[in-house]
Design an enzyme around this catalytic site. Structure first.
Site, PDB file in Angstrom:
ATOM      1  N   ASP A 263       6.090  15.532   5.833  1.00  0.00           N
ATOM      2  CA  ASP A 263       7.435  15.124   6.271  1.00  0.00           C
ATOM      3  C   ASP A 263       8.407  14.793   5.130  1.00  0.00           C
ATOM      4  OD1 ASP A 263       9.196  14.619   8.482  1.00  0.00           O
ATOM      5  OD2 ASP A 263       8.972  12.480   8.148  1.00  0.00           O
TER       6      ASP A 263
ATOM      7  N   LYS B 189      11.826   6.901   7.549  1.00  0.00           N
ATOM      8  CA  LYS B 189      13.156   7.506   7.398  1.00  0.00           C
ATOM      9  C   LYS B 189      14.128   6.555   6.682  1.00  0.00           C
ATOM     10  CE  LYS B 189      11.791  11.045   9.763  1.00  0.00           C
ATOM     11  NZ  LYS B 189      11.523  12.318   9.068  1.00  0.00           N
TER      12      LYS B 189
ATOM     13  N   TYR C  94      10.421   2.103  18.175  1.00  0.00           N
ATOM     14  CA  TYR C  94       9.941   3.481  18.082  1.00  0.00           C
ATOM     15  C   TYR C  94      10.067   4.111  16.696  1.00  0.00           C
ATOM     16  CZ  TYR C  94       8.239   7.734  20.164  1.00  0.00           C
ATOM     17  OH  TYR C  94       7.440   8.787  20.501  1.00  0.00           O
TER      18      TYR C  94
ATOM     19  N   ARG D  41      14.361   8.654  17.741  1.00  0.00           N
ATOM     20  CA  ARG D  41      15.334   8.103  16.811  1.00  0.00           C
ATOM     21  C   ARG D  41      16.712   8.085  17.466  1.00  0.00           C
ATOM     22  NH1 ARG D  41      16.600  11.255  13.477  1.00  0.00           N
ATOM     23  NH2 ARG D  41      15.216  13.013  13.789  1.00  0.00           N
TER      24      ARG D  41
ATOM     25  N   ARG E   4       3.924  11.043  20.191  1.00  0.00           N
ATOM     26  CA  ARG E   4       3.487  11.146  18.791  1.00  0.00           C
ATOM     27  C   ARG E   4       2.051  10.698  18.597  1.00  0.00           C
ATOM     28  NH1 ARG E   4       7.535  12.746  14.798  1.00  0.00           N
ATOM     29  NH2 ARG E   4       9.436  12.970  16.000  1.00  0.00           N
TER      30      ARG E   4
ATOM     31  N   SER F  24      13.622  18.030  12.101  1.00  0.00           N
ATOM     32  CA  SER F  24      12.577  17.359  12.880  1.00  0.00           C
ATOM     33  C   SER F  24      12.050  18.269  13.992  1.00  0.00           C
ATOM     34  CB  SER F  24      13.155  16.111  13.525  1.00  0.00           C
ATOM     35  OG  SER F  24      13.777  15.314  12.552  1.00  0.00           O
TER      36      SER F  24
ATOM     37  N   CYS G 296      10.334  21.004  13.931  1.00  0.00           N
ATOM     38  CA  CYS G 296      10.468  22.454  13.734  1.00  0.00           C
ATOM     39  C   CYS G 296       9.250  23.026  13.006  1.00  0.00           C
ATOM     40  CB  CYS G 296      11.732  22.789  12.951  1.00  0.00           C
ATOM     41  SG  CYS G 296      13.227  22.584  13.904  1.00  0.00           S
ATOM     42  N   GLY G 297       8.138  22.305  13.005  1.00  0.00           N
ATOM     43  CA  GLY G 297       6.901  22.900  12.510  1.00  0.00           C
ATOM     44  C   GLY G 297       6.504  22.521  11.090  1.00  0.00           C
TER      45      GLY G 297
ATOM     46  N   HIS H 283      13.465  15.707   2.969  1.00  0.00           N
ATOM     47  CA  HIS H 283      12.740  15.829   4.246  1.00  0.00           C
ATOM     48  C   HIS H 283      11.875  17.090   4.185  1.00  0.00           C
ATOM     49  CE1 HIS H 283      13.221  15.940   8.947  1.00  0.00           C
ATOM     50  NE2 HIS H 283      12.170  15.239   8.590  1.00  0.00           N
TER      51      HIS H 283
END
Ligand code: OXD
Ligand code: MN
Length: 580
Positions: A276, A207, A198, A70, A365, A249, A251-252, A227
């Site tokens: 997400d 998003k 992307y 992004r 990804r 983003s 972070c698990g 989010h």
């Protein structure tokens, strides 16, 4: 495919007039259509087929090397008044942005197919869902949107019923980073994206729509677009809880949403609703309910294996599009932490030497339908969503933030959310590993001024007396030598259990200036390889450190000037006083 919606018909004509494609194609969302797009992309070299015996129906896409994440610095919110976009967004005047974008879009689809993608964010029959139409010249975007959303004929039917939809115009252009912009016009429910193919830049349902435009819509209509992952935790006694967690983003969130209970937690079950994004609405009884607007996952691949995330590992063995991973000599996908095979070609398709950086791009990804997740919860299709017991905020912090703490109430929880800070990751271009403020993990995604967004969160306090409890977690705490103090992954269920016990008022806690912390004995560490004193460190509050943290938070809040709600300032000064 014709449509009875005049506004849609007109807009498509207008866009085709501007971009001048060779053909206009309306997507129906069928499997045949998907397979035919895949064949086209295999022929054009946009996709490579991976080894079919071990990875059936799996493909690799290599994006342009300058287009791998992004681009927050090229993402704009275009409102007539700059103050409505706020210091948290890049702003451009809508008329100026339209002129700039129209010049870029003019004739940009010459010789290309213009795909029209009607999509629905959320279950097709849910009153909480919202629709959009993305127009794109990228077959890769269409294939990804088919995995990520409810797309095609059924969505068009809903659009014709609703009459309202978000307009998204996308072109890969010439992928020149100097001609790359992601524009949002919340007043017109419109998105324009040029020059990137992307992820969040190009799959406009994600998003751009489900967070930036939806957060704006949510404020007007009285709900929240966040989010957040959504997960169901079932105890051996059959008690079910639904938790929503906001982490920045990479972070698990995907790992927590797909958690496999550790061996010592036999009988516990975890099911995934979303990894997400959550749309949260109050129902008539004042209960906050969540739907996942998405239907698939666009997850970070490196680090995924049978130990860290066994469900994701299984889920991406078939019917998956990989973007920017490496490949082995026999054409299996490969990424860092994968336990078998070795890379022959890196993510750029060059021979892998080991000296040119990682084999898979750190932001490579997988795109996969959520239904492939072995722990997929069918409630993800329930139009009523699920009742949320707890909201959990978290970030990647090597120091200061304890393993878990609880806000004293909803209002304090807003301060806790506003204080989220995290080390930056490869999900966005720019420096990695720098701590930055990321309130509610929404810094890159809130489509309006954060000060107004916090006020909107406060407004829920007046609307319900049954709001979820709010928590903060940090799985990433380290000692002076850089060693992680908490094992993370499946073991995080131990912390979720404490959170659930708190929601049920089954357990007491230690009152500290920053909120409620667990009694050391209440976090179950049986069977864990945790050194003496580690848990005490994980569960302690460094008063001096927190005082400084709160001072920098105060400075940060002041950047938002007098639009910051007074209640938030009050919460902040309460904590400062308690620490001082
Ligand atoms: C994502 C992100 O892709 O947050 O989900 O960057
Ligand atoms: Mn995300």
């Amino acid at each position: 495919m014709a449509t009875s919606n005049e506004a849609l018909k007109q807009w498509i004509e207008e866009v085709a007039g501007l971009t001048n494609p060779a053909n206009v194609y309306w997507c129906d969302g069928s499997e045949e259509e998907y397979q035919s797009l895949i064949s086209t992309m295999l022929q054009s070299g946009d996709l490579f087929k991976l080894k079919a015996d071990t990875y059936p129906d799996c493909y690799l896409h290599r994006s342009d090397p300058t287009d791998v994440a992004r681009v927050e610095h090229l993402t704009f919110v275009c409102t007539p008044d700059a103050a409505d976009a706020g210091p948290n967004n890049n702003w451009m005047d809508p008329a100026q942005a339209r002129d700039k974008m129209d010049a870029l879009f003019s004739g940009c689809m010459e010789g290309r197919i213009m795909y029209v993608i009607p999509y629905c964010m959320g279950p097709l029959d849910s009153p909480y869902s919202r629709c959009g139409v993305e127009v794109t010249d990228s077959a890769y975007v269409v294939a990804n949107m088919r995995l990520m959303t409810r797309m095609g004929r059924t969505a068009l039917t809903r659009i014709e019923k609703d009459g309202k939809f978000v307009r998204g115009l996308h072109s890969t252009g010439d992928l020149n980073p100097d001609r790359r912009f992601i524009m949002h016009y919340p007043n017109d429910l419109m998105i324009q994206s040029f020059g990137s193919g992307y992820g969040g830049n190009a799959l406009l349902g994600k998003k751009c729509h489900a967070l930036r435009i939806a957060s704006w819509q949510a404020r007007q209509e009285g709900w929240l677009a966040e989010h957040m992952l959504i997960v169901e935790v079932e105890s051996p006694e059959g008690e079910k809880h639904y938790l929503a967690a906001a982490f920045p983003s990479a972070c698990g969130k995907t790992n927590l949403a797909m958690l496999v209970p550790p061996e010592s937690y036999a009988g516990w079950k975890v099911r995934t609703l979303g990894d997400d994004i959550a749309w949260l609405h109050l129902d008539d009884s004042g209960q906050l309910r969540a739907i996942n607007p998405e239907a698939g996952y666009f997850g970070v691949v490196p680090g995924t294996n049978e130990d860290t995330n066994p469900n994701a590992n299984k889920m991406i063995q078939a019917h998956t599009i990989f973007t920017n991973v490496a490949v082995t000599a026999d054409n299996e996908p490969w990424w860092e932490a994968k336990k078998d095979g070795k890379p022959a070609l890196d993510w750029k398709g060059q021979p892998y030497t080991g000296s040119n950086g990682p084999a898979a791009h750190p932001n490579s990804r997988f795109t996969v339908s959520a239904k492939q997740n072995p722990t997929y919860s069918p409630l993800a299709d329930d139009p009523a969503g699920v009742p949320i017991s707890a909201i959990i905020f978290g970030g990647r912090r090597r120091e200061l933030a304890p393993l878990v703490y609880q806000a004293t109430d909803w209002k304090h929880g807003i301060l806790v959310g506003a204080s989220v800070a995290s080390e930056t990751t490869a999900a966005a271009t720019g420096q990695v590993g720098v701590v930055r403020r990321d309130p509610m993990a929404m810094k890159p995604f809130c489509g309006y001024n954060f000060a107004d967004y916090w006020s909107h969160w406060f407004s829920f306090n007046e609307k319900s007396d049954k709001l979820p409890k709010i928590f903060h977690v940090n799985w990433f705490r380290r000692d002076q030598n850089g060693r992680f103090l908490w094992p993370g992954f499946g073991e995080n269920l131990r912390v979720m259990r404490w959170i659930i016990d708190r929601c049920e008022d089954r357990i007491d806690a230690v009152e500290t200036p920053i909120g409620y912390l667990p009694n050391v004995d209440d976090i179950d560490i049986e069977g864990l390889d945790i050194e003496d004193g580690d848990l005490t460190t994980l569960l302690s509050v460094d008063k001096q450190g927190w005082y400084e943290e709160m001072q920098t938070l105060g400075d940060y809040l002041r950047e938002y000037g007098d639009r910051v709600p007074e209640e938030l300032e009050l919460e902040h000064s309460k904590i400062m006083r308690a620490l001082g």
